[in-house]
Design a protein around this motif. Structure first.
Motif, PDB file in Angstrom:
ATOM      1  N   GLY A   1       0.812  -1.209   0.000  1.00 24.96           N
ATOM      2  CA  GLY A   1       0.000   0.000   0.000  1.00 24.96           C
ATOM      3  C   GLY A   1       0.845   1.257   0.000  1.00 24.96           C
ATOM      4  O   GLY A   1       0.527   2.231  -0.694  1.00 24.96           O
ATOM      5  N   ARG A   2       1.944   1.256   0.756  1.00 24.71           N
ATOM      6  CA  ARG A   2       2.826   2.424   0.860  1.00 24.71           C
ATOM      7  C   ARG A   2       3.886   2.452  -0.234  1.00 24.71           C
ATOM      8  O   ARG A   2       4.572   3.434  -0.405  1.00 24.71           O
ATOM      9  CB  ARG A   2       3.505   2.442   2.229  1.00 24.71           C
ATOM     10  CG  ARG A   2       2.554   2.654   3.395  1.00 24.71           C
ATOM     11  CD  ARG A   2       3.283   2.633   4.732  1.00 24.71           C
ATOM     12  NE  ARG A   2       4.377   3.600   4.768  1.00 24.71           N
ATOM     13  CZ  ARG A   2       5.667   3.288   4.875  1.00 24.71           C
ATOM     14  NH1 ARG A   2       6.044   2.021   4.970  1.00 24.71           N
ATOM     15  NH2 ARG A   2       6.601   4.217   4.893  1.00 24.71           N
ATOM     16  N   ARG A   3       4.064   1.344  -0.963  1.00 21.55           N
ATOM     17  CA  ARG A   3       5.061   1.226  -2.026  1.00 21.55           C
ATOM     18  C   ARG A   3       6.452   1.533  -1.477  1.00 21.55           C
ATOM     19  O   ARG A   3       7.215   2.312  -2.038  1.00 21.55           O
ATOM     20  CB  ARG A   3       4.688   2.127  -3.213  1.00 21.55           C
ATOM     21  CG  ARG A   3       3.331   1.773  -3.814  1.00 21.55           C
ATOM     22  CD  ARG A   3       2.836   2.819  -4.809  1.00 21.55           C
ATOM     23  NE  ARG A   3       3.225   2.521  -6.179  1.00 21.55           N
ATOM     24  CZ  ARG A   3       2.468   1.858  -7.048  1.00 21.55           C
ATOM     25  NH1 ARG A   3       1.282   1.384  -6.685  1.00 21.55           N
ATOM     26  NH2 ARG A   3       2.897   1.670  -8.286  1.00 21.55           N
ATOM     27  N   ASP A   4       6.781   0.843  -0.376  1.00 20.65           N
ATOM     28  CA  ASP A   4       8.075   1.014   0.271  1.00 20.65           C
ATOM     29  C   ASP A   4       8.402  -0.282   1.000  1.00 20.65           C
ATOM     30  O   ASP A   4       7.509  -1.066   1.372  1.00 20.65           O
ATOM     31  CB  ASP A   4       8.017   2.179   1.267  1.00 20.65           C
ATOM     32  CG  ASP A   4       9.392   2.544   1.837  1.00 20.65           C
ATOM     33  OD1 ASP A   4      10.414   2.169   1.233  1.00 20.65           O
ATOM     34  OD2 ASP A   4       9.423   3.199   2.894  1.00 20.65           O
ATOM     35  N   TRP A   5       9.706  -0.524   1.218  1.00 20.64           N
ATOM     36  CA  TRP A   5      10.099  -1.706   1.988  1.00 20.64           C
ATOM     37  C   TRP A   5       9.497  -1.650   3.390  1.00 20.64           C
ATOM     38  O   TRP A   5       9.393  -0.582   3.992  1.00 20.64           O
ATOM     39  CB  TRP A   5      11.618  -1.803   2.081  1.00 20.64           C
ATOM     40  CG  TRP A   5      12.330  -2.024   0.781  1.00 20.64           C
ATOM     41  CD1 TRP A   5      13.289  -1.224   0.229  1.00 20.64           C
ATOM     42  CD2 TRP A   5      12.157  -3.118  -0.125  1.00 20.64           C
ATOM     43  NE1 TRP A   5      13.715  -1.741  -0.962  1.00 20.64           N
ATOM     44  CE2 TRP A   5      13.050  -2.919  -1.213  1.00 20.64           C
ATOM     45  CE3 TRP A   5      11.340  -4.253  -0.140  1.00 20.64           C
ATOM     46  CZ2 TRP A   5      13.144  -3.801  -2.291  1.00 20.64           C
ATOM     47  CZ3 TRP A   5      11.435  -5.135  -1.209  1.00 20.64           C
ATOM     48  CH2 TRP A   5      12.318  -4.909  -2.266  1.00 20.64           C
ATOM     49  N   SER A   6       9.128  -2.803   3.896  1.00 22.67           N
ATOM     50  CA  SER A   6       8.604  -2.906   5.260  1.00 22.67           C
ATOM     51  C   SER A   6       9.717  -3.367   6.185  1.00 22.67           C
ATOM     52  O   SER A   6      10.209  -4.498   6.076  1.00 22.67           O
ATOM     53  CB  SER A   6       7.446  -3.915   5.308  1.00 22.67           C
ATOM     54  OG  SER A   6       7.153  -4.277   6.639  1.00 22.67           O
ATOM     55  N   ASP A   7      10.093  -2.508   7.118  1.00 24.97           N
ATOM     56  CA  ASP A   7      11.125  -2.892   8.077  1.00 24.97           C
ATOM     57  C   ASP A   7      10.673  -4.076   8.919  1.00 24.97           C
ATOM     58  O   ASP A   7      11.487  -4.942   9.281  1.00 24.97           O
ATOM     59  CB  ASP A   7      11.478  -1.703   8.972  1.00 24.97           C
ATOM     60  CG  ASP A   7      12.153  -0.583   8.195  1.00 24.97           C
ATOM     61  OD1 ASP A   7      13.090  -0.888   7.424  1.00 24.97           O
ATOM     62  OD2 ASP A   7      11.741   0.582   8.342  1.00 24.97           O
ATOM     63  N   THR A   8       9.382  -4.143   9.196  1.00 26.36           N
ATOM     64  CA  THR A   8       8.853  -5.249  10.007  1.00 26.36           C
ATOM     65  C   THR A   8       9.058  -6.581   9.310  1.00 26.36           C
ATOM     66  O   THR A   8       9.513  -7.562   9.922  1.00 26.36           O
ATOM     67  CB  THR A   8       7.356  -5.025  10.278  1.00 26.36           C
ATOM     68  OG1 THR A   8       7.189  -3.807  11.004  1.00 26.36           O
ATOM     69  CG2 THR A   8       6.770  -6.184  11.081  1.00 26.36           C
ATOM     70  N   MET A   9       8.718  -6.650   8.017  1.00 30.39           N
ATOM     71  CA  MET A   9       8.861  -7.900   7.271  1.00 30.39           C
ATOM     72  C   MET A   9      10.332  -8.253   7.078  1.00 30.39           C
ATOM     73  O   MET A   9      10.712  -9.437   7.158  1.00 30.39           O
ATOM     74  CB  MET A   9       8.153  -7.794   5.923  1.00 30.39           C
ATOM     75  CG  MET A   9       6.645  -7.581   6.003  1.00 30.39           C
ATOM     76  SD  MET A   9       5.756  -8.851   6.970  1.00 30.39           S
ATOM     77  CE  MET A   9       6.137 -10.343   6.044  1.00 30.39           C
TER      78      MET A   9
END
Length: 498
Positions: free
Chosen positions: A182-190
């Protein structure tokens, strides 16, 4: 002049596009696939580069004047593959591909570690995705995992060889399970759940944006001028969408490539994971898409052609087209899960099955069953999208879709799909090269601003003229509906035996 490079599972396809939308030439070169253990699927990245070089030589010889005028290159590629690099940029092991099923246990591990993973990524954790593969490496090849400095997707490794830049686009990155779609950015959580960081990821760019320029040494070797722009590009299906002009919500296509796909553009991020429907970013800014995926489609027809010792796929397809309705009704049923399955079953352990074989059946009967079984798998996917309200309802099932991929060359298969899916199917001219065409169109957009309409999305993402249209036939629909009812009963009956 714009060059599209599509890195497919079975080979690399190149396409040369001029500023007037004309495809001037195409070339391709095969890439070997390796299955060192059951459920495993790997390739050597060096083979991608050598195949690309071979196809470049072919294309350069076909159209030397046009080739010398190339000013932009776009990349498309099969998604989800894990290419792991060491500190010197060296490949640490063969790439693990999208149709590899070894990481089933790691999927459950990842979702347990991040309960919100489906909301973040828009997808179930499936063995084919990239993140579970890295978890598998962490457990089973810890020395390799410890040496990883960078993780790239297949087409992005090829980009690194051509430009020296590590970049991925939004559509391909969506298939890693590390992107906040949705944000079109890497997820630090994942990333943290996989013991990885942003430093090990490529930069991100929209598919129609520039990602670098061709290295001088590559440009000299290829006979191109300096400064050739390389677009961020797209995963293969998003590239195919650009190729057929599917850029607005509701537009889409059916793909008969190595895998099988039903694709529909959306104007918002809307996860629909209940029946293993994918929600990915599109290659175009501000758009997303839903997609159902089956892991064996045209590849299954290639398999049955080889299995039965036939002269060619075209010869066998023609024989299927001549099969009578009575003979079709007596053909065996086929579960097309030669590499496991995604939508709607999400089961890497599922296998192919012929049901109802009799002594009178021959190669044509088996080929018909394979075509039909793949069509039923696609219908399973379309029905999953309809159930999730991500595709037109059954009442609107005749909404037209484009038909692309190598299997689209078969008129018999295209007609079977139109009747089975209940959709009018338009086969665009050059449908077998839609992903390479989409890559070339993205290259044109990335070169925008230099000559008029180059950067205009509407200008470049035009629908292709159809070379054939296939309309559902009532008698065939009735036959397929009866056989589909038997098909859908087979998987739950056999699931415990896989």
């Amino acid at each position: 002049m714009y060059l599209g490079i599509d890195l497919g599972t079975s080979g690399v396809k190149l396409l040369l596009l001029d500023a007037s939308h004309n495809v001037l030439a195409t070339a391709d070169a095969a890439v070997p696939q390796h299955r060192p253990q059951p459920t495993w699927s790997e390739q050597h990245p060096a083979d991608w580069l050598s195949a690309t070089e071979s196809a470049v030589a072919q294309l350069r010889a076909q159209a030397p004047a046009a080739w010398a005028q190339v000013r932009g290159i776009g990349l498309s590629g099969h998604m989800h593959g894990a290419v792991v690099l060491g500190g010197e940029g060296q490949v640490l092991r063969p790439a693990i591909l999208w149709n590899d099923g070894r990481a089933s246990a790691e999927c459950a591990q990842l979702e347990a570690a991040v309960p919100a993973s489906r909301q973040i990524t828009g997808n179930l954790a499936m063995p084919g995705f990239t993140a579970p593969k890295l978890l598998w490496l962490r457990t089973h090849e810890p020395e390799v995992f410890a040496g990883i400095q960078q993780v790239l997707l297949p087409k992005d490794w090829l980009r690194l060889q051509l430009t020296g830049t590590a970049v991925s686009d939004m559509s391909d990155a969506s298939g890693t399970l590390w992107l906040d779609v949705g944000r079109r950015d890497w997820s630090d959580t994942m990333l943290q759940a996989c013991s990885l960081t942003r430093a090990q990821m490529p930069a991100l760019a929209e598919g129609s944006a520039a990602s670098g320029v061709l290295l001088d040494e590559v440009a000299r070797r290829w006979g191109l001028p300096p400064g050739v722009v390389v677009a961020a590009g797209a995963g293969d299906n998003a590239a195919s969408a650009v190729g057929v002009g599917a850029r607005q919500a509701g537009q889409g296509f059916v793909s008969l490539g190595t895998s099988g796909v039903v694709f529909r553009v959306t104007d918002a991020f809307a996860p629909a994971t209940d029946r293993a429907v994918h929600a990915f970013a599109h290659a175009l800014p501000g758009r997303w898409h839903h997609m159902s995926v089956m892991l064996s489609a045209a590849s299954a027809f290639g398999w049955v052609t080889r299995l039965t010792g036939q002269a060619s796929e075209a010869h066998l397809s023609a024989a299927v087209g001549a099969l009578s309705a009575a003979r079709q009704a007596q053909a065996p049923l086929f579960l097309p899960y030669l590499s496991g399955e995604r939508t709607p079953h999400n089961n890497a352990a599922a296998t192919g099955v012929f049901m109802g074989l009799r002594a009178e059946h021959d190669a044509t009967d088996l080929a018909y069953a394979v075509m039909e079984g793949v069509g039923f798998g696609l219908l399973d996917g379309l029905n999953a999208m309809r159930a999730a309200r991500t595709a037109p309802s059954a009442d609107a099932g005749t909404a037209a879709l484009a038909l692309v991929g190598g299997g689209a060359r078969s008129d018999a298969w295209a007609q079977m799909l139109a009747s089975g899916l209940g959709c009018v199917l338009h086969r665009p001219m050059g449908a077998h090269a839609a992903a390479a065409l989409g890559a070339a169109r993205l290259a044109a957009m990335a070169c925008g601003g230099n000559d008029g309409n180059d950067g205009n999305e509407a200008h470049w993402c035009q629908p292709l003229p159809a070379d054939a249209t296939f309309t559902p036939k009532a008698a065939q629909q009735a036959l397929l509906a009866e056989r589909y009812a038997r098909f859908v009963a087979l998987y739950p009956a056999l699931q415990s035996q896989f």
